[in-house]
Design an enzyme around this catalytic site. Sequence first.
Site, short mmCIF file in Angstrom:
data_model
loop_
_atom_site.label_atom_id
_atom_site.label_comp_id
_atom_site.label_asym_id
_atom_site.label_seq_id
_atom_site.Cartn_x
_atom_site.Cartn_y
_atom_site.Cartn_z
N ASP A 141 -13.05 -14.51 14.77
CA ASP A 141 -13.75 -13.56 14.89
C ASP A 141 -15.10 -13.83 13.81
O ASP A 141 -16.08 -12.44 14.04
CB ASP A 141 -13.23 -12.43 15.26
CG ASP A 141 -12.87 -11.04 14.37
OD1 ASP A 141 -12.96 -12.39 13.56
OD2 ASP A 141 -12.21 -10.57 14.66
N HIS A 143 -14.26 -12.56 10.62
CA HIS A 143 -14.28 -11.75 9.92
C HIS A 143 -13.94 -12.67 8.28
O HIS A 143 -13.03 -13.68 8.50
CB HIS A 143 -13.06 -10.49 10.28
CG HIS A 143 -11.43 -10.92 10.16
ND1 HIS A 143 -11.63 -11.35 11.01
CD2 HIS A 143 -10.68 -11.31 9.45
CE1 HIS A 143 -9.99 -11.73 10.76
NE2 HIS A 143 -10.04 -11.79 9.95
N GLU A 148 -14.30 -6.93 9.62
CA GLU A 148 -13.72 -7.21 10.90
C GLU A 148 -15.69 -6.83 11.42
O GLU A 148 -15.77 -6.60 10.35
CB GLU A 148 -13.19 -6.18 11.90
CG GLU A 148 -11.80 -5.98 11.02
CD GLU A 148 -10.98 -7.11 11.83
OE1 GLU A 148 -11.49 -8.08 12.19
OE2 GLU A 148 -10.19 -7.17 11.62
#
Length: 266
Positions: A141, A143, A148
């Site tokens: 994603d 990160h 995050e």
Amino acid sequence: MRLIPLTTAEQVGKWAARHIVNRINAFKPTADRPFVLGLPTGGTPMTTYKALVEMHKAGQVSFKHVVTFNMDEYVGLPKEHPESYYSFMHRNFFDHVDIPAENINLLNGNAPDIEAECRQYEEKIRSYGKIHLFMGGVGNDGHIAFNEPASSLASRTRIKTLTHDTRVANSRFFDNDVNQVPKYALTVGVGTLLDAEEVMILVLGSQKALALQAAVEGCVNHMWTISCLQLHPKAIMVCDEPSTMELKVKTLRYFNELEAENIKGL
């Protein structure tokens, strides 16, 4: 930003290790003027650590005057646990090179005062002036470290809640049982990474292709924290072929032409 387009994960590891060794040797570190290196954990840097150990054993580099800071550590996992990042780093790297124990800096996920632990980590980094080279990986994603999606691009070392997707991805190290994966981690911030003189991110596998596309072709966006590297004056993305599948053909051709001389001999 530089993008180093390679074919295999092994080539990525060798290129990254060679770059680190060249940086250390060019710096000519001493006890009073150490080279400061930021390090990650996980599956991605394994080939790099293996290559660094081999180069050390071949006499090509010494880590005697290198100081390291790791990116992150799970909260609540005993440091002796085989999947703590303390254990990972010693098992895969520190125990095989000549780095002094006092030069190794790892976050303590069991510290009685988490805020103080994070604050002191930042202060210790600042005491060395800066991190000269920070190596990292990237999540599916986007990160980096455990920053995050939606992390502040100005963030510093702190505690973070891990997303379910991150815990599922990391469950492969915990007998594929997501319930064994800690829910929290200490991590350097995006701002901490951006303070480094140079940041080198390793990108492996087709599952990282959207993250690489966001970093290289997208806009700076806190939902893809990897995109913050567009703001860094000296960022390098070292990637294998599967991870480039979402990039435009002309983008990949451009970087292949730029880096042709730098990817020979792997």
